[in-house]
Design an enzyme around this catalytic site. Structure first.
Site, short mmCIF file in Angstrom:
data_model
loop_
_atom_site.label_atom_id
_atom_site.label_comp_id
_atom_site.label_asym_id
_atom_site.label_seq_id
_atom_site.Cartn_x
_atom_site.Cartn_y
_atom_site.Cartn_z
N GLU A 122 -75.80 18.82 -31.36
CA GLU A 122 -76.09 19.22 -32.73
C GLU A 122 -77.60 19.22 -32.91
OE1 GLU A 122 -74.38 16.84 -35.88
OE2 GLU A 122 -74.90 18.35 -37.37
N GLY A 254 -79.42 8.47 -35.31
CA GLY A 254 -78.59 7.26 -35.32
C GLY A 254 -77.38 7.37 -34.40
N ALA A 255 -76.62 8.45 -34.57
CA ALA A 255 -75.42 8.61 -33.77
C ALA A 255 -74.89 10.02 -33.95
CB ALA A 255 -74.34 7.60 -34.21
N GLU A 257 -71.24 12.56 -33.82
CA GLU A 257 -69.78 12.54 -33.95
C GLU A 257 -69.02 13.43 -32.98
OE1 GLU A 257 -71.96 13.96 -36.20
OE2 GLU A 257 -71.13 15.78 -37.06
N ASN A 258 -69.55 13.73 -31.78
CA ASN A 258 -68.85 14.57 -30.81
C ASN A 258 -67.36 14.22 -30.76
OD1 ASN A 258 -71.58 15.27 -29.86
ND2 ASN A 258 -71.52 13.18 -29.08
N HIS A 290 -69.16 6.24 -40.43
CA HIS A 290 -69.64 7.60 -40.66
C HIS A 290 -69.21 8.53 -39.53
CE1 HIS A 290 -72.62 10.58 -42.20
NE2 HIS A 290 -72.67 10.92 -40.92
N GLU A 291 -69.51 8.15 -38.31
CA GLU A 291 -69.19 9.03 -37.18
C GLU A 291 -67.68 9.17 -37.03
OE1 GLU A 291 -71.71 10.57 -36.37
OE2 GLU A 291 -73.21 9.13 -37.08
N1 TRP Z 1 -74.39 14.70 -37.14
C1 TRP Z 1 -75.05 13.46 -36.90
C2 TRP Z 1 -74.60 12.51 -37.99
O1 TRP Z 1 -74.88 12.70 -39.12
C3 TRP Z 1 -76.51 13.48 -36.93
C4 TRP Z 1 -77.26 14.37 -36.02
C5 TRP Z 1 -77.69 15.61 -36.25
C6 TRP Z 1 -77.86 14.01 -34.82
N2 TRP Z 1 -78.52 16.04 -35.28
C7 TRP Z 1 -78.66 15.07 -34.40
C8 TRP Z 1 -77.80 12.86 -34.10
C9 TRP Z 1 -79.43 14.99 -33.27
C10 TRP Z 1 -78.56 12.79 -32.94
C11 TRP Z 1 -79.38 13.82 -32.54
O2 TRP Z 1 -73.93 11.60 -37.76
ZN ZN Z 2 -73.13 12.73 -40.21
#
Ligand code: TRP
Ligand code: ZN
Length: 851
Positions: A122, A254-255, A257-258, A290-291
Site C-alpha cells: 500500500e 505503524g502496520a 492490513e495485508n 485496527h489492522e
Molecule cells: N493501511 C495501513 C493502515 O492504516 C497504513 C499504511 C498505508 C501503511 N501505507 C503504508 C503502512 C505504508 C506501512 C507502510 O493500517
Molecule cells: Zn488503516
C-alpha cells in the site's frame, strides 16, 4: 531519472480499468540481489471500460520476458509501466522480472530487514514487485509460490502446500494488489487459536525474530479480543483458516492490513512490562484491532481509488476507537482521541497542507495518509452515527456489508447506504468530505421569562484552493446545568445546518449554564470567551466527562495565553479547581491524570495565531514552565499523599485501571520533583520493575535538569533492546532545554547507535526534536537547519518517511518574520536538492504555497 514536474492526479479523472483480472499466480525465487518474480495472470476485457489499452504498472523492474497466451511479446516499457497489444478477449499474461530486495531502501515493494524478506504494497508498492494493474479497483484471487531456503515462508490466505525450499499459499478472497504480502525469514511464532462465532477454528500466529518471543503475549490477547469484538459489535467473522502477524524492524508506518498476513512495525506489536510503557501497550492494542478490523472495512470492501482512502481508514479508525473505548473506558479514551486530533489534525487543517477528508487531487498518494484522512475521517463517522442514532448506524452498516462485500466502493456508496437505511438526506453532510478546514463555532445566549436561547454561528476559514465554504451540518450535543449544579437539560443533539442558527428551551426557572459540544460531538473549534468562574463551575458540575475535562483544559489554556500575551500570573482559579479535582476520589485516576496535563505548546501557538497574535515559542515555553511550577507549589501539599496512594502493588499489569493509577502517579511525581528535587524520581527510577515507571521517572529528572547518571545507566541496561533505545534517543531531545535541543540532537546523531536508515530510530531523534516546539523553533534556526539536513539525507533513501516528517515545517506561517525567513530558506534548500523525490517535492511545494 525523475520527471521534471510530476503531474497531479484528479479524482474527477477516474475511469474504470480496461482489463479485469480473474486469477493471479506468482512465483518468487528469493535472492537478496536478484529475486525473480514469475507471474501468470488471467485478464479479461472490462465491459464497463471504453478504453482497450493494455497497460500494466511497473517501476524499477527488469523484464526478462513476457508472453501473451504462450507467445513471447515485446512490450513498450516506460518509467511507470508497460503497454502491449492485447486481445479483445480473455487472455493469459505471463512474465518474469528481476528485482533487488536488498537494494530497496525505500521499504516499499519487496525489501529486506535484518535478513528477512518482507513487502509493503500500500498504496502503490506492488508495481515495484511485478507488472500489474496496480489500482485498488482491480481485485483478484492470488496463488503464491515462494522458493527460498529460509525456514518460514508466508503469504496471504491459507497455506496449501509446502516442500523443502518452497511453500504455496492461496488466498480465495479477491483482493487488490495493495493487500498482497510476502514474508520469508528465520522467524519464530507464538501460536494460539480462535473459534469463530460459527464454530470455525482459526490458527493465530505472531512471527518474530528469535529473541523477541517473550514480547508477543499482549498482542495475541489483543488480537483475540479484537476478533471477538468485531463479531459481537459488527457481526463480522474472520474468513480464513489462519491469521498471521509478522513484526518487522524496518517499517515506514505503524502496520499494514495485508489479507491474512498483517505486517507490523515491531514497535507496534512487541511489548513486555520491562521494555514497554503503558501508552505503548494501549497503542499496540489499538493497532492490532485496527489492522484486524480492516479485514472487513478495507479488505472485503475496499476503495475504488485512492481518493476514497477515508472510506477504509476513517471507518477503521472509528472502529478501533470504539474498541479501545470498550476496553479502556469511553470517557478517558475520548479525551485522548480528541487531544490527538487537535494536536495533529487541527494543526494540519490550519496550515498550508490542509486538504479535505476526501482529497480531489494528489501528486504522491503516500503524502495523503494523514491525520485528516484518518482522524478527521473517523470523526465524520462518529458524526453520522450521532445524526442517525445507534440503531440507524447499525442498520446502515449491515446494509453496507451486504451491499458492497467483494467490491471496491466510494464515499458516494457509503453515504447512499446511510440514506437508504435511514431515509435521511445526506447531501449537506457530504460537504464534510469535500471542504477542508476546521469550522469555528461560536455562540451567544440569552435568558428571558423562563426561556433560554442559544444562538450559534459557524464559519470555516479559507484553506488552499478553497477560499469560500458553505455551512456544514454540525451535531451539537448540548446539556444545560442550573445555577445550583443540577442538570436541567440532559444531553440533547442539536443539528445545526445554517451559518447562524438558534435553539430555545422553555420552562426554566433560572438562567442555566450551557455545556456545549458534549463528548466533542463535532470536530470544530469552539470559540467562546467565558468567565473563568463559569469554566470552574462546569469543571465541578458538568455530568459529561468530556466537557468536565474540557472546562479544565479551557481554564488552563485561557490562563496560559494570558501569561504569554499579557505577562499575567498563573490563574488562581485554575489552581484551586485542580486542587479540588485531585482530591475527588470518585474520579477515575486516569481522568485526573488527564486533567493535570497542560495543552501542548504547539496548541498554544496555534490558538495565539488564530487570535491574531504572533506566537513566540520561547515565551510559550517559559509560560508553560512557570505554570507547571505554580501548579507544583500550589498542589504540593496533597501530591505526596497522592503519589503514595497511587502505587500499584504486585506485578505489573497493563490494564487500564493500573495504567490510570500509574499515569496519575507520574503526573504527581513530575510536579513534586519541581519542588522537592530529584530524590523521589531517582528512587523510583532505581526501584522500578517496569518501563512505565522507569521511563517516566527519567523524564521527570530530565525536566528539572537532572538525570545525567540515570541516562547513562539506562543506556547500559537497555542497549540491546532497540525499541527501548529508540525511546532513549527521543526522550533526551524531547526534554532538552530550548537552547540545547538542536545541539544535543546533533550530538546524538553522531552516536554509534544512531542508525538513521531505520525509520523508528530516525523518527525518535529527528521527530523528537521537531516535537520539542521551543527547541525546534529556537531563534538561532539551528533546529530548522538540523532537521532539513536530515530530511535531505533520508529523502535519497526513503522518500516516504522523509516526506512525512517534513510536516515539522507546516506551521511556518504562524511565526514572526525572522523565523519565517529561516524556515523558508530551509524549505528552499530542500526544494533545490538535486534528485529530490516526488514525495518530498510535493510536500515542500505545498508548504511553500505553490501547489
Ligand atoms: N493501511 C495501513 C493502515 O492504516 C497504513 C499504511 C498505508 C501503511 N501505507 C503504508 C503502512 C505504508 C506501512 C507502510 O493500517
Ligand atoms: Zn488503516
Amino acid at each position: 531519472m525523475k520527471d521534471a514536474a510530476p503531474q497531479p492526479i484528479y479524482l474527477s479523472d477516474y475511469t474504470p480499468p480496461a482489463f479485469l483480472v480473474d486469477q493471479v499466480h506468482l512465483t518468487f525465487r528469493l535472492a537478496p540481489t536478484s529475486t525473480r518474480v514469475l507471474s501468470r495472470i488471467a485478464f479479461r476485457p472490462n465491459p464497463e471500460a471504453a478504453d482497450r489499452t493494455f497497460f500494466l504498472h511497473g517501476e524499477n523492474l527488469r523484464l526478462v520476458w513476457a508472453k501473451i497466451d504462450g507467445k513471447e511479446v515485446s512490450p513498450e516499457i516506460t518509467e511507470t509501466g508497460l503497454t502491449c497489444p492485447a486481445p479483445d478477449a480473455p487472455f493469459i499474461w505471463e512474465a518474469e522480472v528481476e528485482i533487488a530486495p536488498e537494494a530497496n531502501t525505500a521499504l516499499e515493494g519487496l525489501y529486506m530487514s535484518k535478513g528477512m524478506y518482507c513487502t509493503q504494497c500500500e498504496a502503490e508498492g506492488f508495481r515495484k514487485i511485478t507488472y500489474y494493474p496496480d489500482r485498488p479497483d482491480v481485485m483478484a484471487p492470488f496463488t503464491v509460490r515462494i522458493e527460498s531456503d529460509l525456514p518460514v515462508l508466508l503469504s496471504n490466505g491459507n497455506p496449501v502446500a509446502r516442500g523443502a525450499g518452497w511453500a504455496e499459499w492461496q488466498d480465495p478472497w479477491p483482493k487488490p494488489a495493495y493487500l498482497f504480502a510476502l514474508v520469508a525469514g528465520e522467524l519464530v511464532a507464538t501460536s494460539d487459536s480462535f473459534i469463530t462465532a460459527s464454530g470455525r477454528e482459526v490458527a493465530l500466529n505472531i512471527w518474530v525474530r528469535p529473541g523477541d518471543e517473550g514480547k508477543t503475549a499482549f498482542a495475541m490477547d489483543a488480537l483475540k479480543r479484537s476478533m471477538r469484538w468485531d463479531e459481537e459489535t459488527y457481526g463480522r467473522e474472520y474468513d480464513l483458516d489462519v491469521f498471521n502477524i509478522v513484526a518487522v524492524d524496518d517499517f515506514n508506518m505503524g502496520a499494514m492490513e495485508n489479507k491474512g498476513l498483517n505486517i507490523f512495525n515491531s514497535s507496534c506489536v512487541l511489548a513486555s512490562p520491562e521494555t514497554a510503557t503503558d501508552p505503548t501497550y494501549a497503542r499496540i492494542e489499538a493497532i492490532i484491532a485496527h489492522e484486524y478490523f480492516h479485514n472487513w472495512t478495507g479488505n472485503r470492501i475496499t476503495c475504488r481509488d485512492w481518493f476514497q482512502l477515508c472510506l477504509k481508514e476513517g471507518l477503521t479508525v472509528f472502529r478501533d476507537q470504539q474498541f479501545s473505548g470498550d476496553m479502556r473506558g469511553h470517557a478517558v479514551h475520548r479525551i485522548e482521541d480528541v487531544m490527538a486530533l487537535r494536536a495533529r489534525q487541527f494543526r494540519e487543517d490550519n496550515g498550508p497542507l490542509a486538504h479535505p477528508v476526501r482529497p480531489e487531487s494528489f501528486v504522491e498518494i503516500n503524502n495523503f495518509y494523514t491525520a485528516t484522512v484518518y482522524e478527521k475521517g473517523a470523526e465524520l463517522i462518529g458524526m453520522l452515527k450521532r445524526l442517525v442514532g445507534d440503531e440507524g448506524y447499525a442498520r446502515a452498516l449491515d446494509l453496507y456489508f451486504a451491499r458492497h462485500d467483494g467490491e471496491a466502493a466510494t464515499i458516494e456508496d457509503w453515504l447512499k447506504v446511510f440514506e437508504d437505511a435511514t431515509g435521511r438526506d445526506l447531501s449537506q453532510f457530504k460537504r464534510w468530505y469535500s471542504q477542508a478546514g476546521t469550522p469555528r463555532l461560536s455562540f451567544t445566549d440569552d435568558f428571558r421569562n423562563g426561556t433560554y436561547t442559544i444562538a450559534f454561528k459557524q464559519e470555516t476559514p479559507p484553506t488552499p484552493g478553497q477560499p469560500d465554504k458553505a455551512p456544514q451540518v454540525i451535531p451539537i450535543a448540548l446539556g444545560l446545568i442550573g445555577p445550583n449544579g443540577d442538570e436541567v437539560l440532559p444531553t440533547t443533539m442539536l443539528e445545526m445546518t445554517e451559518a447562524e442558527q438558534s435553539f430555545t428551551f422553555g420552562g426554566l426557572s433560572a438562567r442555566p449554564i450551557p455545556s456545549v459540544l458534549r463528548g466533542f460531538s463535532a470536530p470544530v473549534i469552539l470559540n467562546h470567551d467565558r468567565p473563568a468562574a463559569e469554566r470552574a463551575f462546569l469543571l465541578a458540575h458538568d455530568t459529561d466527562p468530556f466537557n468536565k475535562w474540557e472546562a479544565g483544559r479551557a481554564l488552563a489554556k485561557d490562563g496560559l495565553i494570558r501569561m504569554v500575551r499579557d505577562h499575567a500570573a498563573p490563574d488562581a482559579a485554575y489552581l484551586d479547581a485542580l486542587a479540588a479535582l485531585l482530591r475527588d476520589e470518585q474520579l477515575d485516576p486516569a481522568f485526573r491524570a488527564l486533567a493535570l496535563s497542560l495543552p501542548g505548546e504547539d496548541d498554544i501557538a496555534q490558538t495565539l495565531h488564530d487570535g491574531g497574535h504572533t506566537p513566540d515559542p520561547a515565551a510559550i515555553h517559559a509560560a508553560a514552565e512557570a505554570l507547571k511550577d505554580a501548579m507544583a507549589d500550589h498542589l504540593a501539599p496533597q501530591l505526596g499523599a497522592l503519589y503514595e496512594a497511587t502505587a500499584c502493588p504486585g506485578p505489573y499489569r497493563p490494564d487500564a485501571a493500573d495504567a490510570g493509577k500509574r499515569a496519575l502517579r507520574l503526573a504527581a511525581l513530575s510536579l513534586l520533583s519541581r519542588v522537592d528535587g530529584p530524590a523521589r524520581a531517582e528512587a523510583q527510577f532505581a526501584g522500578a520493575d517496569n518501563m512505565t515507571e522507569q521511563f517516566g521517572a527519567l523524564g521527570c529528572l530530565l525536566d528539572i535538569g537532572a538525570g545525567e547518571g540515570q541516562l547513562a545507566t539506562f543506556y547500559e541496561r537497555w542497549r540491546m533492546e532497540r525499541l527501548v533505545i529508540d525511546r532513549w534517543f527521543g526522550l533526551q531531545v524531547a526534554h532538552a532545554a530550548p537552547d540545547r535541543a538542536a545541539a544535543l540532537a546533533a550530538q546524538l546523531a553522531g552516536h554509534p547507535d544512531f542508525d538513521w536508515k531505520n525509520p523508528n530510530r530516525f523518527r525518535a531523534l529527528i521527530g523528537g526534536l521537531s516535537a520539542n516546539a521551543a527547541g525546534f523553533h529556537h531563534a538561532s534556526g539551528a533546529g530548522y537547519a538540523f532537521v532539513a539536513d536530515w530530511l535531505i539525507r533520508l529523502d535519497a533513501l526513503n522518500p516516504q518517511t522523509a516526506a512525512r516528517m517534513s510536516t515539522a515545517f507546516e506551521t511556518w506561517r504562524r511565526y514572526d518574520a525572522d523565523r519565517q525567513a529561516l524556515i523558508r530558506a530551509q524549505l528552499g534548500r530542500i526544494a533545490a536538492t538535486g534528485g529530490l523525490s516526488r514525495d518530498m517535492s510535493e510536500m515542500v511545494g505545498r508548504m511553500l504555497g505553490e501547489g
